[in-house]
Design a protein around this motif. Structure first.
Motif, short mmCIF file in Angstrom:
data_model
loop_
_atom_site.label_atom_id
_atom_site.label_comp_id
_atom_site.label_asym_id
_atom_site.label_seq_id
_atom_site.Cartn_x
_atom_site.Cartn_y
_atom_site.Cartn_z
N HIS A 1 -81.09 -20.77 -85.66
CA HIS A 1 -82.38 -21.41 -85.93
C HIS A 1 -83.10 -21.74 -84.63
N ALA A 2 -82.35 -22.19 -83.64
CA ALA A 2 -82.95 -22.49 -82.33
C ALA A 2 -83.46 -21.22 -81.67
N ASN B 1 -79.91 -30.02 -82.04
CA ASN B 1 -80.33 -29.84 -83.43
C ASN B 1 -80.16 -31.15 -84.19
N GLY C 1 -77.23 -23.07 -87.06
CA GLY C 1 -77.96 -23.98 -86.20
C GLY C 1 -78.37 -23.32 -84.89
N ALA D 1 -76.36 -32.07 -85.73
CA ALA D 1 -77.06 -32.20 -87.01
C ALA D 1 -76.16 -32.61 -88.16
N SER E 1 -84.25 -29.09 -82.07
CA SER E 1 -84.28 -28.02 -83.06
C SER E 1 -84.22 -28.67 -84.44
N ASP E 2 -85.33 -28.65 -85.13
CA ASP E 2 -85.50 -29.43 -86.37
C ASP E 2 -84.84 -28.73 -87.56
N GLU E 3 -83.80 -29.37 -88.10
CA GLU E 3 -83.13 -28.86 -89.29
C GLU E 3 -83.24 -29.86 -90.44
N LEU F 1 -74.79 -29.51 -80.68
CA LEU F 1 -74.76 -29.48 -82.14
C LEU F 1 -74.55 -30.90 -82.65
N HIS G 1 -80.69 -33.35 -88.06
CA HIS G 1 -80.83 -33.30 -89.52
C HIS G 1 -80.64 -34.71 -90.11
#
Length: 247
Positions: A98-99, A58, A95, A14, A83-85, A12, A60
């Motif tokens: 979303h993945a 992820n 998050g 982002a 994982s594009d946020e 994590l 961002h």
């Protein structure tokens, strides 16, 4: 997944890193150095040594910068997916979800690790071996690495280490349990390191875009086992996501 551990980790990374301003005005939190090494490099190197082969990260805040850095180092020996946020910062639970919804997770259990947490005296392989264990009738849907360190917020477990609630003592807040029942439970500090089974990953699907993973865990405790695994004595868990820990 091998016989005793998952081989995929989700990092994590982002977050906006507001506690690290002004450093994060010009770079993502994951690239802020600790003892001369960027957080993401320190963590990915440790994951590879622990036997992980794949990482989902992820992104961002300054996403391009983080992606370029990881790619320029060949993923530090890991097979990497991002994982594009960029469109929305989804918090910890959102998050991970979303993945899953993007097809990056869901086929095997996954270790989730906050990028700004470093540990010493903790063997991730040993944690993974313990994490999804349970009785035949109550296997763990998820397992959280916890410790007895001082924190502003605590998870509350029963005598078997099963998650039952959450509290923020300074503000008198409780979740998942009535305040009068909290005295019979044991407080412990969440480390930002946890393992979700494939069942847990699928349970995330109906949830909204943005939410805390702790709220998700608390919501499933009535029907699923969420186990809190204590870090070994002498282990250290440090949150380096704030300036006071970098100095």
């Amino acid at each position: 997944m091998t016989a005793d551990r998952p081989v995929t980790a989700m990092i994590l990374a982002a977050g906006l890193g507001t506690r690290l301003k002004p450093l994060t005005d010009t770079m993502p939190k994951a690239l802020v150095p600790y003892e001369g090494v960027p957080m993401i490099q320190r963590l990915m190197t440790g994951l590879r040594k622990a036997g992980f082969v794949r990482a989902v990260i992820n992104v961002h805040h300054f996403a391009d910068m983080l992606e370029d850095f990881v790619r320029s180092h060949d993923g530090f020996g890991l097979d990497v997916a991002f994982s594009d946020e960029r469109d929305l910062l989804r918090d910890t639970g959102g998050g991970i979800r979303h993945a899953v919804m993007s097809g990056l997770l869901g086929e095997e259990p996954v270790l989730v690790h906050n990028v700004d947490i470093i540990t010493s005296g903790i063997d991730l392989r040993s944690f993974c071996r313990q994490a999804l264990q349970g009785s035949e009738t109550a296997p763990a849907t998820a397992s959280l690495l916890v410790s007895g360190r001082t924190s502003s917020r605590y998870l509350l477990t029963d005598s078997e280490g099963i998650l039952r609630g959450w509290t923020y003592p300074e503000k008198g807040l409780f979740k998942g349990i009535a305040p009068e029942a909290a005295a019979a439970l044991q407080p412990c500090a969440f480390s930002g390191i946890h393992i979700l089974s494939t069942a847990a990953l699928q349970l995330l699907r109906p949830w909204p875009e943005t939410f805390s993973i702790i709220d998700f865990y608390l919501s499933i405790t009535s029907a699923h086992t969420v186990r809190c695994v204590k870090a070994p004595a002498g282990a250290a868990i440090t949150d380096i996501g704030k300036l006071t820990q970098l100095r």
